[in-house]
Design a protein around this motif. Structure first.
Motif, short mmCIF file in Angstrom:
data_model
loop_
_atom_site.label_atom_id
_atom_site.label_comp_id
_atom_site.label_asym_id
_atom_site.label_seq_id
_atom_site.Cartn_x
_atom_site.Cartn_y
_atom_site.Cartn_z
N CYS A 39 26.61 48.79 20.87
CA CYS A 39 26.70 48.81 22.20
C CYS A 39 25.76 48.10 23.06
CB CYS A 39 27.15 50.05 22.94
SG CYS A 39 25.91 51.16 23.37
N THR A 41 23.23 49.48 24.71
CA THR A 41 22.04 50.29 24.66
C THR A 41 21.20 50.05 23.20
OG1 THR A 41 23.00 52.11 25.64
CG2 THR A 41 21.25 52.65 24.29
N TYR A 50 13.99 49.60 25.22
CA TYR A 50 14.40 51.10 25.33
C TYR A 50 14.26 51.69 24.02
CZ TYR A 50 17.60 54.84 27.46
OH TYR A 50 18.35 55.83 27.80
N HIS A 64 24.45 55.18 17.55
CA HIS A 64 24.97 56.46 18.01
C HIS A 64 26.47 56.44 18.09
CE1 HIS A 64 24.36 53.58 21.59
NE2 HIS A 64 25.37 54.51 22.17
N VAL A 89 26.15 62.66 20.25
CA VAL A 89 24.65 62.17 20.38
C VAL A 89 23.79 63.10 21.11
CG1 VAL A 89 23.74 60.18 21.49
CG2 VAL A 89 26.12 60.00 20.79
N ARG A 90 24.04 63.60 22.10
CA ARG A 90 22.77 64.21 22.78
C ARG A 90 22.35 65.87 22.22
NH1 ARG A 90 21.09 63.76 29.21
NH2 ARG A 90 21.27 61.52 28.62
N GLU A 115 18.23 62.07 21.89
CA GLU A 115 19.66 61.64 21.49
C GLU A 115 19.50 60.90 20.28
OE1 GLU A 115 21.31 60.35 25.67
OE2 GLU A 115 20.18 58.98 25.02
N ILE A 118 18.90 57.01 19.92
CA ILE A 118 18.33 56.57 21.01
C ILE A 118 17.06 56.97 21.32
CG2 ILE A 118 18.82 56.03 23.57
CD1 ILE A 118 21.76 56.22 22.80
N GLU A 151 32.95 57.99 20.60
CA GLU A 151 31.77 58.08 21.49
C GLU A 151 31.81 57.16 22.91
OE1 GLU A 151 27.78 57.80 23.41
OE2 GLU A 151 28.99 56.28 22.54
N VAL A 155 32.09 58.94 27.25
CA VAL A 155 31.17 58.38 28.26
C VAL A 155 32.34 58.25 29.31
CG1 VAL A 155 29.97 56.45 28.93
CG2 VAL A 155 29.38 57.49 27.13
N VAL A 293 26.49 59.73 33.16
CA VAL A 293 25.53 59.26 31.85
C VAL A 293 25.97 60.10 30.81
CG1 VAL A 293 23.48 60.27 31.86
CG2 VAL A 293 23.51 58.46 30.33
N ASN A 294 26.26 59.95 29.52
CA ASN A 294 26.41 60.68 28.45
C ASN A 294 27.74 61.62 28.52
OD1 ASN A 294 25.13 63.47 26.74
ND2 ASN A 294 24.79 61.51 25.81
#
Ligand code: BGC
Length: 348
Positions: A39, A41, A50, A64, A89-90, A115, A118, A151, A155, A293-294
């Motif tokens: 993606c 990100t 990032y 992720h 992920v988180r 994450e 990430i 995933e 979101v 987010v997330n």
């Protein structure tokens, strides 16, 4: 084993490396990778803009958007070898802040969350990975490779929940939804809008190819114009481009009482002054701009339900390219008709 790793902050540092087997400390469930989605990100991380490596390491295993097959459930109840799973992920911050303390790590207040792939935790682009049982989401077999879409669906499940929560502040009967951007997030946001029985419109730049066709197949309306040229004012706008001028148009075009949900913050344009320019109209028309987010476990659960209710033939068209791990550079480079590109390690 092989893994795609990157040195965060260093553009062009991504490589396919030999790395040690995943550490037991990463979780008792041992998983064989099947596929990992790419993606925006990931592209930002690979471009050095990032991402953070785990403490004590200068490289981060990327990825992720996972899908894997359980090799060893490691004592986890409810999992057996061969089950398909996706990794959450988180992880909550260690303090924890009040939101993380109640399982709302997606709403973390102190920014100390981590994450996978990430921020400070290795991701899933390795031949094998480990995960804690409570962060392993079992995926219905019928989804097969399409489990890799879970995933990104979480979101948008969270984004829709945010929109609904904000909408409850007053009497509200939303009918018209605009989704800006027909990438994977936009198309999945449109799917969830249709599943809510709403009149869904999707806006993007392209006029040909798979995107307009996928929108039509959903029973939604495709537009290749600006939000202020639609001829109507959407009650809800789910913004999925992260591009400054598109966000700006969205904020100015939403109906009175309407909600704009921002799901992406890209680097595609200047956003400075955007809200200030629209401030008077935001107030006079009771508009809300909500960032999202997330996702937490509730959204993961809702996202699985949405994917299972979707038309599998439609979902399958979202995965437009599969690349082998050794061709990861090709996977990370955008091609014109790409929607979701996945790095495929094995068959489901
Ligand atoms: C991921 C989210 C993550 C966010 C910010 C997105 O691409 O899907 O899980 O929270 O990036 O790091």
């Amino acid at each position: 084993m092989k893994a795609i790793t990157v040195q965060p902050g260093h553009a062009g540092s991504a490589s396919l490396d030999d790395v040690p087997e995943p550490a037991l400390g990463e979780g008792s469930v041992l998983v064989e990778a099947i596929a990992v989605g790419v993606c925006g990100t990931d592209v930002e991380i690979v471009d050095g803009k990032y991402g953070w490596s785990p403490p004590g390491s200068d490289r981060l295993v990327l990825g992720h958007e996972s899908l894997g097959k359980v090799v060893d459930p490691g004592g986890a109840t409810g999992l057996k070898p061969g089950d398909l799973i996706v990794g959450i992920v988180r992880r909550p911050d260690p303090v924890p802040c009040p939101n993380c303390a109640v399982g709302e790590w997606d709403m973390c207040r102190n920014g100390q969350y981590t994450e996978r792939g990430i921020k400070e935790l290795h991701g899933f682009m390795s031949e094998r990975w480990r995960i804690e049982p409570e962060y392993a989401m079992k995926v219905d077999r019928s989804l097969g490779l399409l489990g890799v879409l879970l995933e990104p669906t979480t979101v948008v499940a969270k984004a829709w929940e945010q929109v609904t929560a904000v909408g409850q502040r007053a009497f509200w009967e939303p009918r018209h939804v605009l989704v800006t951007g027909a990438g994977p997030i936009g198309l999945l946001a449109a799917l969830l809008g249709k599943q809510r029985g709403l009149d869904v419109h999707v806006l993007d730049r392209v006029t040909t190819g798979a995107k307009p066709e996928l929108v039509r197949q959903l029973g939604a309306t495709y537009h290749a114009c600006r939000a202020n040229e639609l001829g109507f004012q959407p009650d809800i706008i789910i913004e999925c481009t992260g591009v400054g001028p598109v966000i700006s148009d969205a904020v100015k075009s939403v109906a009175a009482g309407g909600i704009v949900c921002l799901t992406g913050v890209g680097t595609g344009g200047r956003t400075t002054g955007m809200v200030a320019d629209a401030a008077a109209s935001l107030v006079l028309r009771n508009n809300v701009i909500v960032g999202s987010v997330n996702a937490n476990k509730r959204h993961w659960y809702k996202a699985s339900e949405s994917l299972l209710r979707a038309d599998m033939a439609w979902l399958a068209q979202l995965v437009t390219r599969r690349e082998r791990p050794e061709d990861f550079r090709r996977a990370l480079a955008r091609q014109a008709d790409d929607i979701k590109v996945v790095v495929q390690f094995a068959n489901p």
